[in-house]
Design an enzyme around this catalytic site. Sequence first.
Site, short mmCIF file in Angstrom:
data_model
loop_
_atom_site.label_atom_id
_atom_site.label_comp_id
_atom_site.label_asym_id
_atom_site.label_seq_id
_atom_site.Cartn_x
_atom_site.Cartn_y
_atom_site.Cartn_z
CD GLU A 1 -3.03 1.20 2.12
OE1 GLU A 1 -3.01 0.34 3.03
OE2 GLU A 1 -3.94 2.05 1.98
CD GLU B 1 -8.42 2.03 4.31
OE1 GLU B 1 -7.81 1.11 4.83
OE2 GLU B 1 -7.89 2.85 3.55
MN MN Z 1 -5.83 2.39 2.78
#
Ligand code: MN
Length: 295
Positions: free
Chosen positions: A147, A241
Amino acid sequence: MSNLGVHALVWVGGWSHKECESAISKSAELGFDYIEIPALDPSSIDTKYTLAQLEKYGIGATVSLGLPLDCDISSEDPEVVARGEVLLNDALRLTGEIGATHMCGILYSGFAKYMQPKTERGVQNSAEVLFRIAEKAKLENIAIGLEVVNRYETNLLNTGAEGVEMVKRIGSDNVYVHLDTYHMHIEESGLSNAIRACGDHLGYFHVGESHRGYLGSGNIDFQDIFRALAEISYSGPITFESFSSSVVSADLSNILGIWRNLWEDSEDLARHAKTFIEEQIKAGSETHRDNGSTI
Ligand code: MN
């Protein structure tokens, strides 16, 4: 067509049996294909119980984590790097035990605001550990997502282009770049440019607003993002998210700086997000088809 998922912290702050069943059942009820389970402390997750709930409600899972600084595999201290490799192996075991398809997040460095830049030795240490982790993951068909996050959460991968470089350095074909719209909005020179820069290396995608709240209520140009995802024919997972001070996980919320109450009704938030993302995917793919037909 991408699978759609939702981050567990939309529902719950911890992973007791009650929280586990609640988060999984609500995700399934709204029609999400999978739930992303944060595993900053892999020992806090009862894998047998979690797998049983996933099977009961018929959805999949992915696992995400960031490394604490005392387990930072991008450190120059071999003992710290070794501790990080142990933690990643623990997380990978958990990922396999619950039948998750992806392990992603800030797997390559500490999940923290660094007070100094990355070093060449540190980046190489990280790449070597991740190669070994990825090769083990491959045996269980688990994909690894790195990420890319903003400068206040790592000093190693802040842009998609840096993510691609790291993926190439690691050299395993099950390691992908994991982009997140919240972080892209802070760091990238153009949201669609970052997606194009990743191309086939993009393997996991987080959709979040600039303030982490309701999609469409912040500053992010989702039209630009979903057109670019269609352009590169992205078909990997897309996870919604969002974080609010109304659902608190001490180990995650505090590092992320979740101090504001941007929503209280998890169900309304998640239902809205699913519709929003589906509409954006549809619009992006129609735009791409139209553009393609006029060239
Ligand atoms: Mn994230």
